[in-house]
Design a protein around this motif. Structure first.
Motif, mmCIF file in Angstrom:
data_model
loop_
_atom_site.group_PDB
_atom_site.id
_atom_site.type_symbol
_atom_site.label_atom_id
_atom_site.label_comp_id
_atom_site.label_asym_id
_atom_site.label_seq_id
_atom_site.Cartn_x
_atom_site.Cartn_y
_atom_site.Cartn_z
ATOM 1 N N LYS A 472 7.399 -15.903 -22.205
ATOM 2 C CA LYS A 472 8.963 -15.645 -22.040
ATOM 3 C C LYS A 472 9.614 -16.151 -20.984
ATOM 4 C CE LYS A 472 8.134 -11.359 -24.984
ATOM 5 N NZ LYS A 472 8.385 -9.888 -25.007
ATOM 6 N N GLY A 473 11.165 -16.294 -21.133
ATOM 7 C CA GLY A 473 11.801 -16.602 -19.915
ATOM 8 C C GLY A 473 11.360 -18.020 -19.695
ATOM 9 N N ASN A 474 11.283 -18.273 -18.405
ATOM 10 C CA ASN A 474 11.122 -19.729 -17.883
ATOM 11 C C ASN A 474 9.608 -20.458 -18.665
ATOM 12 O OD1 ASN A 474 13.425 -19.578 -16.661
ATOM 13 N ND2 ASN A 474 12.264 -18.999 -14.744
ATOM 14 N N ASN A 475 8.830 -19.398 -19.166
ATOM 15 C CA ASN A 475 7.418 -19.908 -19.600
ATOM 16 C C ASN A 475 7.337 -20.260 -21.045
ATOM 17 O OD1 ASN A 475 5.977 -19.859 -17.344
ATOM 18 N ND2 ASN A 475 5.132 -17.878 -17.285
ATOM 19 N N ARG A 476 8.792 -20.279 -21.546
ATOM 20 C CA ARG A 476 8.793 -20.703 -23.070
ATOM 21 C C ARG A 476 8.617 -22.282 -23.101
ATOM 22 N NH1 ARG A 476 14.760 -18.768 -24.793
ATOM 23 N NH2 ARG A 476 14.966 -19.652 -22.701
ATOM 24 N N GLY A 477 7.335 -22.386 -24.045
ATOM 25 C CA GLY A 477 6.914 -23.929 -24.506
ATOM 26 C C GLY A 477 6.070 -24.248 -23.437
ATOM 27 N N GLU A 478 5.768 -23.559 -22.563
ATOM 28 C CA GLU A 478 4.426 -23.894 -21.379
ATOM 29 C C GLU A 478 3.396 -24.059 -21.802
ATOM 30 O OE1 GLU A 478 4.925 -24.954 -18.249
ATOM 31 O OE2 GLU A 478 7.120 -25.306 -18.793
ATOM 32 N N PHE A 479 3.084 -23.213 -22.964
ATOM 33 C CA PHE A 479 1.542 -23.007 -23.299
ATOM 34 C C PHE A 479 0.975 -24.511 -24.083
ATOM 35 C CE2 PHE A 479 -1.761 -22.159 -26.876
ATOM 36 C CZ PHE A 479 -2.520 -21.766 -25.912
ATOM 37 N N ALA A 480 1.867 -25.192 -24.739
ATOM 38 C CA ALA A 480 1.644 -26.366 -25.430
ATOM 39 C C ALA A 480 1.629 -27.477 -24.467
ATOM 40 C CB ALA A 480 2.649 -26.570 -26.308
ATOM 41 N N LYS A 481 2.457 -27.393 -23.215
ATOM 42 C CA LYS A 481 2.323 -28.273 -22.259
ATOM 43 C C LYS A 481 1.209 -28.125 -21.507
ATOM 44 C CE LYS A 481 5.814 -28.889 -19.313
ATOM 45 N NZ LYS A 481 7.064 -28.377 -18.685
ATOM 46 N N LYS A 482 0.824 -26.886 -21.250
ATOM 47 C CA LYS A 482 -0.169 -26.844 -19.967
ATOM 48 C C LYS A 482 -1.814 -27.377 -20.986
ATOM 49 C CE LYS A 482 1.274 -24.998 -16.420
ATOM 50 N NZ LYS A 482 1.105 -25.680 -15.209
ATOM 51 N N ILE A 483 -1.859 -27.044 -22.190
ATOM 52 C CA ILE A 483 -2.889 -27.455 -23.073
ATOM 53 C C ILE A 483 -3.101 -29.015 -23.121
ATOM 54 C CG2 ILE A 483 -3.797 -27.800 -25.483
ATOM 55 C CD1 ILE A 483 -3.479 -25.122 -26.120
ATOM 56 N N ALA A 484 -1.851 -29.672 -23.153
ATOM 57 C CA ALA A 484 -1.806 -31.097 -23.219
ATOM 58 C C ALA A 484 -2.210 -31.769 -22.006
ATOM 59 C CB ALA A 484 -0.482 -31.718 -23.613
ATOM 60 N N PHE A 485 -1.619 -31.005 -20.674
ATOM 61 C CA PHE A 485 -2.285 -31.201 -19.358
ATOM 62 C C PHE A 485 -3.526 -31.275 -19.065
ATOM 63 C CE2 PHE A 485 -2.256 -30.587 -14.873
ATOM 64 C CZ PHE A 485 -2.291 -31.860 -14.294
ATOM 65 N N VAL A 486 -3.866 -29.990 -19.117
ATOM 66 C CA VAL A 486 -5.303 -29.509 -18.831
ATOM 67 C C VAL A 486 -6.166 -30.071 -19.606
ATOM 68 C CG1 VAL A 486 -6.721 -27.583 -18.565
ATOM 69 C CG2 VAL A 486 -4.294 -27.212 -18.037
ATOM 70 N N SER A 487 -6.061 -30.392 -20.814
ATOM 71 C CA SER A 487 -7.285 -30.773 -21.487
ATOM 72 C C SER A 487 -7.330 -32.456 -21.642
ATOM 73 C CB SER A 487 -7.217 -30.437 -22.997
ATOM 74 O OG SER A 487 -6.060 -30.814 -23.777
ATOM 75 N N GLY A 488 -6.074 -32.950 -21.094
ATOM 76 C CA GLY A 488 -6.131 -34.555 -20.987
ATOM 77 C C GLY A 488 -5.694 -35.247 -22.177
ATOM 78 N N VAL A 489 -5.521 -34.614 -23.319
ATOM 79 C CA VAL A 489 -5.474 -35.347 -24.565
ATOM 80 C C VAL A 489 -4.184 -35.814 -24.732
ATOM 81 C CG1 VAL A 489 -7.211 -33.815 -25.746
ATOM 82 C CG2 VAL A 489 -4.756 -33.086 -25.740
ATOM 83 N N TRP A 490 -2.974 -35.306 -24.564
ATOM 84 C CA TRP A 490 -1.586 -35.723 -24.886
ATOM 85 C C TRP A 490 -0.756 -36.294 -23.694
ATOM 86 C CZ3 TRP A 490 -1.220 -31.328 -28.530
ATOM 87 C CH2 TRP A 490 -2.021 -31.478 -29.946
ATOM 88 N N ILE A 491 -1.199 -37.024 -22.709
ATOM 89 C CA ILE A 491 -0.424 -37.092 -21.549
ATOM 90 C C ILE A 491 0.389 -38.224 -21.993
ATOM 91 C CG2 ILE A 491 -0.862 -38.461 -19.394
ATOM 92 C CD1 ILE A 491 -2.245 -35.606 -19.283
ATOM 93 N N GLU A 492 0.171 -39.117 -22.828
ATOM 94 C CA GLU A 492 1.158 -39.934 -23.591
ATOM 95 C C GLU A 492 1.573 -39.319 -24.813
ATOM 96 O OE1 GLU A 492 -0.533 -44.017 -24.125
ATOM 97 O OE2 GLU A 492 -2.248 -43.558 -22.763
ATOM 98 N N PRO A 493 3.068 -39.263 -24.864
ATOM 99 C CA PRO A 493 3.601 -38.885 -26.239
ATOM 100 C C PRO A 493 2.932 -39.371 -27.327
ATOM 101 C CG PRO A 493 5.170 -38.992 -24.279
ATOM 102 C CD PRO A 493 3.875 -39.692 -23.751
ATOM 103 N N SER A 494 3.001 -40.732 -27.223
ATOM 104 C CA SER A 494 2.500 -41.369 -28.239
ATOM 105 C C SER A 494 1.254 -40.900 -28.972
ATOM 106 C CB SER A 494 2.468 -42.925 -28.158
ATOM 107 O OG SER A 494 1.336 -43.161 -26.961
ATOM 108 N N LYS A 495 0.210 -40.486 -28.184
ATOM 109 C CA LYS A 495 -1.078 -40.035 -28.825
ATOM 110 C C LYS A 495 -1.101 -38.599 -29.418
ATOM 111 C CE LYS A 495 -3.466 -43.030 -26.562
ATOM 112 N NZ LYS A 495 -4.120 -44.282 -27.667
ATOM 113 N N MET A 496 0.191 -37.860 -29.091
ATOM 114 C CA MET A 496 0.287 -36.537 -29.840
ATOM 115 C C MET A 496 0.791 -36.693 -30.966
ATOM 116 S SD MET A 496 2.540 -33.205 -28.452
ATOM 117 C CE MET A 496 4.131 -33.833 -28.682
ATOM 118 N N VAL A 497 2.075 -37.715 -30.943
ATOM 119 C CA VAL A 497 2.620 -38.274 -32.491
ATOM 120 C C VAL A 497 1.612 -38.838 -33.358
ATOM 121 C CG1 VAL A 497 4.206 -39.842 -33.518
ATOM 122 C CG2 VAL A 497 5.156 -38.722 -31.293
#
Length: 614
Positions: A472-497
């Motif tokens: 909630k609050g300032n953390n909205r949307g942070e979970f998806a961001k953290k997964i992308a960063f921590v797992s290293g899978v979607w550093i480039e937006p093109s890879k996520m797309v």
């Protein structure tokens, strides 16, 4: 193996019996009929046990016996014990779990092969041995011929592996049998209990047992050998890679005194022109084969196999789609079989182009999404040690704690590989602090003064855990961001797309099976299945037989099993040209067809626009 009439076979209660039953011979009916005859002869259902190869076969057997409009019409209260051998083993382990350092409460099977390999590697590294020795230990355990020698490296590793598994209160697929045998040998009362339940022991797919499974069968049938009734076909033994050995079916008469070995001489699935070419492959490549049976065919002779030579893998895929499309228009079932999963992308692409309904036995989800899935599974159950261990590996392979050199091949320097192994040793030793009350995640989270890689692991797990529960609050949307960063899978937006579009495409193209459907599987996955039309691709000599398998006999049996899934038509494809990522051999063109096709003794039909020699 003198021929015997069906009635003599099914009612033989005077000696151990092995029935050799080929593809479509009617072995399920035979086993169900055997149960019915036993019950009709006054045998208590509690003293009959039927062991099948898989859960589906167990369920099919129950349905066959219970069907009140079928042949047997057995009431539910009269059903015998029916289970897989591994399920029975698990039940036996639950009798005395403490004897094998386990607890009955929350005892489960750890069935993930990747986690198993990681834990064996960890065990080897904890003991001061290399990863190579862990692979030797896995192979030994899968064969099931375990003679514990405390000074052997593989035995030391296996002991450490079981110690780690005990901390998690888990046992793996193989230990369901191995530990069950230990308990039966230690406790006579438990052995007697299960021997009484198995006075009449029926075993399906006898060709697919290993040494441990043979030991379990021998223990259970020791009290009444005359009640042992097994069904199998040595020509369909295809699981040597996980320890199964056809020697047990070939040596049945030697292993059980007074045994009879008979053949069920029927072919109800395949016609003569499918069976006879497949027999030629066995004759040329499987010297120990029990021999060609003189079958009674229950279907009129159909077409001989279509052996087609294609210019390349693209035109092969187009021909596959064309044949499949024609078959489903006639409401036919189709199996497309490949030597390995690398064939699937190009084949599915062509099937989708023609809008052909199909299913694929392999997960084609992009690897990056599979990493994300493992992280999500972990955060929902962080106390699961195996989920934690899988995510740790993802984090050090591609994520926040990345350590280069994971493949340990010539693309990495010796220094890089040495550093990688050093980090793997440190991670492996974390298991030394794990207990039934202190899980792996807790050990990582609470580790004081962590070294750099472990500090990054702590950071990664903490950020995922925190943003999952605090969104909630300032953390909205942070979970998806953290997964992308921590797992290293979607550093480039093109890879996520790219990944999202691929998943949308997979979901969009997914269609239900039914009459006129197509199934795409590897050769081994086809065991137990059948279809009107079967198409086998990739039959070049550097793919089939697989030169890395180092077992020509099993490869011949594998193609025999694949060919004999066909009820009406069989197509066998090989290519003039094949890319290096699919082939094992060095040649990219002029690829010789499989020696198994040569054994059939017929020329291939060229399906290109220019002429080449077959």
């Amino acid at each position: 193996m003198a021929p015997r009439k069906y009635e003599e076979i099914v009612t033989n209660f005077s000696s151990p019996t092995l029935v050799l039953a080929g593809p479509g011979a009617g072995k399920t009916y035979l086993l169900a009929d055997r149960v019915k005859r036993l019950l009709d002869n006054g045998i208590d259902n509690e003293s009959i046990t039927v062991l099948t190869f898989g859960k589906d076969a167990s369920q099919h057997m129950r349905e066959e016996l219970l069907n009140q409009t079928g042949h047997f019409k057995i009431e539910f209260k009269n059903l015998p014990h029916i289970s897989t051998m591994h399920s029975l083993g698990f039940t036996i382990v639950q009798e005395k779990p403490r004897y094998v350092n386990l607890l009955k409460t929350n005892l489960k099977v750890q069935a993930d092969d990747v986690a198993k390999r990681l834990l064996f590697r960890d065990a080897a590294l904890i003991c001061g041995f290399s990863e190579a020795y862990s692979k030797e230990a896995i192979g030994c355990k899968e064969h099931g011929d375990c003679t514990e020698e405390p000074n052997k490296k593989k035995c030391i590793i296996c002991s450490k592996y079981r110690e780690v598994m005990a901390k998690c209160n888990r046992l793996d697929f193989d230990d369901q049998i191995l530990l069950a045998c230990k308990i039966l040998e230690k406790y006579p009362d438990i052995l007697e209990k299960y021997q009484l339940q198995s006075e009449h022991l029926l075993v399906d797919e006898y060709q697919d047992i290993n040494a441990a499974q043979f030991h379990l069968i021998e223990l259970l049938s020791r009290k009444n050998r005359k009640g042992l009734f097994t069904v199998g076909d040595d020509a369909q033994s295809i699981y040597g890679f996980r320890g199964c050995d056809p020697k047990f079916i070939l040596e049945f008469g030697d292993n059980f005194q007074g045994a009879i070995v008979v053949t069920l001489l029927h072919s109800r699935r395949c016609h003569r022109n499918i069976m006879e070419p497949s027999f030629k492959i066995l004759k040329s490549n499987y010297p120990a084969w029990t021999g060609e049976p003189k079958l009674k065919y229950h279907k009129p002779d159909g077409d001989t196999p279509y052996i087609w030579h294609l210019p390349n893998e693209l035109l092969e895929a187009k021909q596959v789609a064309k044949v499949a499309n024609s078959a489903i228009k006639e409401k036919k079932e189709v199996l497309i079989l490949t030597p390995k999963k690398d064939f699937f992308p190009i084949l599915t692409k062509e099937l989708k182009k023609r809008k052909i309904p199909h299913t694929c036995s392999v997960n084609l989800t992009p690897e990056r999404l599979q990493v994300v899935n493992r992280v999500i599974e972990w955060v929902q159950d962080p106390n699961d040690n195996f989920k934690t261990r899988l995510v740790v590996e993802d984090f050090i392979n591609t994520g926040i704690a990345k350590v280069p050199g994971a493949d340990k091949d010539n693309r990495s320097s010796s220094t890089t590989i040495a550093k990688r192994i050093d980090e793997e040793i440190k991670i492996a030793k974390l298991w030394e602090s794990v207990s039934k009350k202190n899980d792996l995640f807790s050990v990582i989270k609470n580790y004081a003064n962590p070294y750099m890689t472990l500090a990054k692991l702590q950071e990664g797990f903490a950020s995922i855990d925190e943003t999952y529960y605090n969104f909630k609050g300032n953390n909205r949307g942070e979970f998806a961001k953290k997964i992308a960063f921590v797992s290293g899978v979607w550093i480039e937006p093109s890879k996520m797309v790219e990944d999202i579009l691929e998943v949308v495409k997979i979901l969009k193209d997914e269609q239900p099976t039914g009459t006129g459907s197509v199934r795409l599987l590897t050769l081994r996955k086809a065991k137990g299945l059948e279809a009107d039309v079967v198409i086998v691709v990739g039959l070049e000599d550097d793919i089939m037989p697989n030169p890395r398998a180092n077992n020509i006999e099993e490869e011949a049996r594998l193609l025999y099993v694949s060919m004999t899934r066909a009820k009406e038509k069989l197509y066998l494809f090989h290519c003039f040209k094949r890319p290096r990522n699919i082939s094992y051999g060095p040649e990219l063109t002029k690829k010789p067809r499989s020696r198994f096709l040569v054994a059939i003794g017929r020329k291939s039909e060229w399906k290109g626009t220019y002429k080449v020699k077959s």
